[in-house]
Enzyme design. Structure first.
Site, PDB file in Angstrom:
ATOM      1  CE  LYS A 149      62.850  14.664 -48.358  1.00 15.55           C
ATOM      2  NZ  LYS A 149      63.147  15.558 -49.457  1.00 15.55           N
ATOM      3  CD  GLU A 175      70.414  12.611 -50.549  1.00 14.84           C
ATOM      4  OE1 GLU A 175      69.475  12.116 -49.957  1.00 14.84           O
ATOM      5  OE2 GLU A 175      70.333  13.036 -51.725  1.00 14.84           O
ATOM      6  NE  ARG A 216      53.034  13.408 -51.148  1.00 17.37           N
ATOM      7  CZ  ARG A 216      53.405  13.702 -52.378  1.00 17.37           C
ATOM      8  NH1 ARG A 216      52.606  13.436 -53.387  1.00 17.37           N
ATOM      9  NH2 ARG A 216      54.574  14.224 -52.633  1.00 17.37           N
TER      10      ARG A 216
HETATM   11  P1  ADP Z   1      54.529  14.483 -56.346  1.00 10.45           P
HETATM   12  O1  ADP Z   1      55.630  13.969 -55.481  1.00 10.45           O
HETATM   13  O2  ADP Z   1      53.215  13.826 -56.203  1.00 10.45           O
HETATM   14  O3  ADP Z   1      54.972  14.704 -57.707  1.00 10.45           O
HETATM   15  P2  ADP Z   1      54.866  17.179 -55.545  1.00 10.45           P
HETATM   16  O4  ADP Z   1      56.173  17.026 -54.870  1.00 10.45           O
HETATM   17  O5  ADP Z   1      54.767  17.955 -56.785  1.00 10.45           O
HETATM   18  O6  ADP Z   1      54.145  15.818 -55.714  1.00 10.45           O
HETATM   19  O7  ADP Z   1      53.843  17.737 -54.497  1.00 10.45           O
HETATM   20  C1  ADP Z   1      52.464  17.721 -54.753  1.00 10.45           C
HETATM   21  C2  ADP Z   1      51.849  18.903 -54.108  1.00 10.45           C
HETATM   22  O8  ADP Z   1      51.990  18.796 -52.715  1.00 10.45           O
HETATM   23  C3  ADP Z   1      52.493  20.194 -54.521  1.00 10.45           C
HETATM   24  O9  ADP Z   1      51.488  21.146 -54.648  1.00 10.45           O
HETATM   25  C4  ADP Z   1      53.404  20.536 -53.360  1.00 10.45           C
HETATM   26  O10 ADP Z   1      53.489  21.924 -53.204  1.00 10.45           O
HETATM   27  C5  ADP Z   1      52.706  19.887 -52.206  1.00 10.45           C
HETATM   28  N1  ADP Z   1      53.641  19.324 -51.215  1.00 10.45           N
HETATM   29  C6  ADP Z   1      54.381  18.224 -51.337  1.00 10.45           C
HETATM   30  N2  ADP Z   1      55.087  17.978 -50.225  1.00 10.45           N
HETATM   31  C7  ADP Z   1      54.780  18.952 -49.367  1.00 10.45           C
HETATM   32  C8  ADP Z   1      55.153  19.261 -48.011  1.00 10.45           C
HETATM   33  N3  ADP Z   1      56.006  18.505 -47.331  1.00 10.45           N
HETATM   34  N4  ADP Z   1      54.637  20.343 -47.450  1.00 10.45           N
HETATM   35  C9  ADP Z   1      53.773  21.116 -48.127  1.00 10.45           C
HETATM   36  N5  ADP Z   1      53.366  20.880 -49.376  1.00 10.45           N
HETATM   37  C10 ADP Z   1      53.854  19.819 -49.987  1.00 10.45           C
HETATM   38  P1  ADP Z   2      61.212  16.476 -52.263  1.00 10.20           P
HETATM   39  O1  ADP Z   2      60.910  15.824 -50.957  1.00 10.20           O
HETATM   40  O2  ADP Z   2      61.098  17.943 -52.226  1.00 10.20           O
HETATM   41  O3  ADP Z   2      60.495  15.825 -53.399  1.00 10.20           O
HETATM   42  P2  ADP Z   2      63.595  15.016 -53.075  1.00 10.20           P
HETATM   43  O4  ADP Z   2      64.565  14.543 -52.054  1.00 10.20           O
HETATM   44  O5  ADP Z   2      62.669  14.015 -53.650  1.00 10.20           O
HETATM   45  O6  ADP Z   2      62.761  16.216 -52.460  1.00 10.20           O
HETATM   46  O7  ADP Z   2      64.378  15.747 -54.262  1.00 10.20           O
HETATM   47  C1  ADP Z   2      63.695  16.504 -55.236  1.00 10.20           C
HETATM   48  C2  ADP Z   2      64.536  16.629 -56.488  1.00 10.20           C
HETATM   49  O8  ADP Z   2      65.808  17.234 -56.199  1.00 10.20           O
HETATM   50  C3  ADP Z   2      64.889  15.313 -57.154  1.00 10.20           C
HETATM   51  O9  ADP Z   2      63.884  14.865 -58.015  1.00 10.20           O
HETATM   52  C4  ADP Z   2      66.174  15.658 -57.888  1.00 10.20           C
HETATM   53  O10 ADP Z   2      65.909  16.317 -59.098  1.00 10.20           O
HETATM   54  C5  ADP Z   2      66.848  16.635 -56.945  1.00 10.20           C
HETATM   55  N1  ADP Z   2      67.782  15.940 -56.047  1.00 10.20           N
HETATM   56  C6  ADP Z   2      67.521  15.514 -54.802  1.00 10.20           C
HETATM   57  N2  ADP Z   2      68.593  14.910 -54.246  1.00 10.20           N
HETATM   58  C7  ADP Z   2      69.579  14.957 -55.157  1.00 10.20           C
HETATM   59  C8  ADP Z   2      70.939  14.505 -55.182  1.00 10.20           C
HETATM   60  N3  ADP Z   2      71.505  13.908 -54.145  1.00 10.20           N
HETATM   61  N4  ADP Z   2      71.658  14.747 -56.311  1.00 10.20           N
HETATM   62  C9  ADP Z   2      71.092  15.364 -57.371  1.00 10.20           C
HETATM   63  N5  ADP Z   2      69.830  15.797 -57.410  1.00 10.20           N
HETATM   64  C10 ADP Z   2      69.062  15.612 -56.322  1.00 10.20           C
END
Ligand code: ADP
Ligand code: ADP
Ligand code: MG
Length: 472
Positions: free
Chosen positions: A115, A199, A291
């Protein structure tokens, strides 16, 4: 030419990929663990191979999966989402063994999966990112310094995080101190890296993400946005396309940012660029998912583009064949993640036998599921059992259609999130189309549905029984 694909996944997404293969005349090869021998993807695929005992290990065994792809004469591998989908080593080994990986290159997966490196690339490309640390944090002292500079509240995040894990909001230096060691050790355990960064926490943001498609000849388009603000513990529950919270100008700006982001990193295949939209109308790049996503269905419903088939065409080296101005959209689509979880009991997973399953139908209703009557949901995997996607021309109509489909669907034997969604659809706030990522936490009363509802349902049933008995 891709003629045979190994699907390195399970559950509804494996079924989804089999369906795309069927339509394209491609042979679909499934893999399964002992726990999954009765799974739907195994029944639907053309061939299926056992990859080991119960648990997740089989679906994470890179060498075994690639060896199997080679041995069964596959020319490509689709990783789905979760599991190995963002694992650059899988992409690399596929390439070395002459198996086409259906996704971007290992280099792009590695860069965007980190990230802080992704943030650096976006800053260079002139795309706004959430204010935060320059790269990873060296120590707690470093974290304190950065937090003082950007101001609390801050988000402490695992650099390799995903799936909503490895993220903690810290409102004070004390909380930062308490969370630092925890997030670091969580990150090592879940993602194999102790790297963390900071962040600024955007207060009450909307999660807006853009679907992109890029071919291997330098063409990049976006397929508009999805609003994934309805989340619980940073995990999405409901996704909507297009977002009811954007005007046309902002829609265009975000779409252009996403396409530019994909372009500057040399992205290929399908991907998603995630942004946060703040109260003041500013948007910030958050991360890129390299993906296919769970919620790709809503984009398919509004654009008419089959994203999984496109992924295969792209992997086949074909041109995109659609220009940005040719991508149109129509109406609204909404997806509900129907998880085998008990919303009344802190969303505790509810595994076991699905004693009866009825898939809803009618206009504008789509289901992508992995369950059937008599299927036993194994305890080792994701609790997602069906995705219900509804489409309608207007926002009010999609709300009504969603409510209708949620009362039409029947999943018995396990607890699910269905009654919770039904309740959510009755609130003015949700119906107004104006909500942020705090919605779920701000409405604990929606979890109180069952006593009230059940009493109502019970009295209706008793009245019907009495009426029947009296011969009305
Ligand atoms: P999307 O971003 O497609 O909405 P999610 O964040 O909900 O997906 O993740 C989809 C599935 O993949 C979930 O079951 C989550 O637990 C799994 N997943 C996502 N990122 C990771 C990761 N870095 N390591 C392990 N499992 C992951
Ligand atoms: P992941 O890789 O697990 O999907 P993200 O970085 O996409 O993680 O963040 C997942 C969720 O966490 C976001 O959809 C949002 O709801 C919250 N989030 C992440 N970063 C921030 C931020 N800087 N401020 C507020 N909410 C955040
Ligand atoms: Mg994310």
């Amino acid at each position: 030419m891709i003629r045979k694909i190994l699907i390195a996944n399970r559950g509804e997404i494996a079924v989804r990929i089999v369906r795309a293969c069927n339509e394209m005349g491609i042979t679909a090869v499934a893999v399964y663990t002992d726990a999954d021998r009765h799974a739907l993807h195994v029944k639907k695929a053309d061939e299926a191979y056992n990859i080991g005992p119960e648990s997740v290990a089989g679906y994470l065994n890179v060498h075994r999966l690639v060896n199997l792809a080679v041995a069964t004469g596959c020319d490509a591998l689709h990783p789905g989402y979760g599991f190995l989908s963002e694992n650059p080593t899988l992409a690399e080994i596929c390439r070395a063994r002459g198996i086409k990986f259906i996704g971007p290159t290992a280099e792009v997966i590695r860069r965007m999966g980190d990230k802080t490196r992704a943030r650096e690339a976006m800053i260079k490309a002139g795309i706004p990112v959430v204010p935060g640390s320059d790269g990873n944090l060296d120590s707690l002292d470093d974290a304190r310094r950065v937090a003082d500079k950007i101001g609390y509240p801050v988000m402490l995040k695992a650099t390799s995080g995903g799936g909503g894990r490895g993220i903690r909001r810290c409102d004070s230096p004390q909380e930062l101190e308490n969370s630092f060691a925890r997030v670091t050790s969580e990150a090592i355990k879940a993602f194999g890296s102790a790297d963390v960064f900071l962040e600024k926490a955007i207060v009450n943001p909307r999660h807006i993400e853009v679907q992109v498609l890029a071919d291997e000849h330098g063409n990049v388009i976006h397929l508009f946005e999805r609003d994934c603000s309805i989340q619980r513990r940073h995990q999405k529950l409901i996704e909507i396309a297009p977002s009811p919270q954007l005007d046309e100008e902002l829609r265009q700006t975000i779409g252009e940012y996403a396409a530019r982001a994909a372009d500057v990193v040399g992205y290929t295949n399908a991907g998603t660029v995630e942004f946060l939209l703040a109260d003041d109308g500013n948007v910030y790049f958050m991360e890129m998912n390299t993906r296919l996503q769970v919620e790709h269905t809503v984009t398919e419903q509004i654009t008419g583009i089959d994203i999984v088939k496109r992924q295969i065409h792209i992997a086949n080296g074909e041109l995109l064949g659609i220009a940005q101005e040719d991508v149109s959209r129509r109406g609204f689509a909404m997806q509900f993640r129907i998880n085998a979880e008990d919303p009344k009991n802190d969303f505790l997973p509810s595994f076991g036998v699905v004693t009866r399953y009825y898939a809803p139908g009618g206009p504008g209703v789509r289901t992508d599921g992995a369950i059937y009557t008599g299927y036993e949901i194994p305890p080792y995997y994701d609790s997602l059992c069906v995705k219900l996607t509804v489409w309608a021309l207007t926002w009010p109509e999609v709300l009504d259609r969603a409510a209708r489909a949620l009362s039409d669907i029947g999943v018995y034997g396990v607890r699910t999130t269905i009654p919770y969604y039904r309740e959510m659809l009755t609130t003015d706030e949700f119906r107004s189309g104006s909500f942020n990522t705090a919605f779920v936490e701000a409405h604990p009363e929606l979890l109180e549905y069952s006593t009230k509802r059940r009493r109502q349902e019970l009295s209706v049933a008793i009245a019907a029984a009495i009426a029947g008995h009296l011969g009305f």
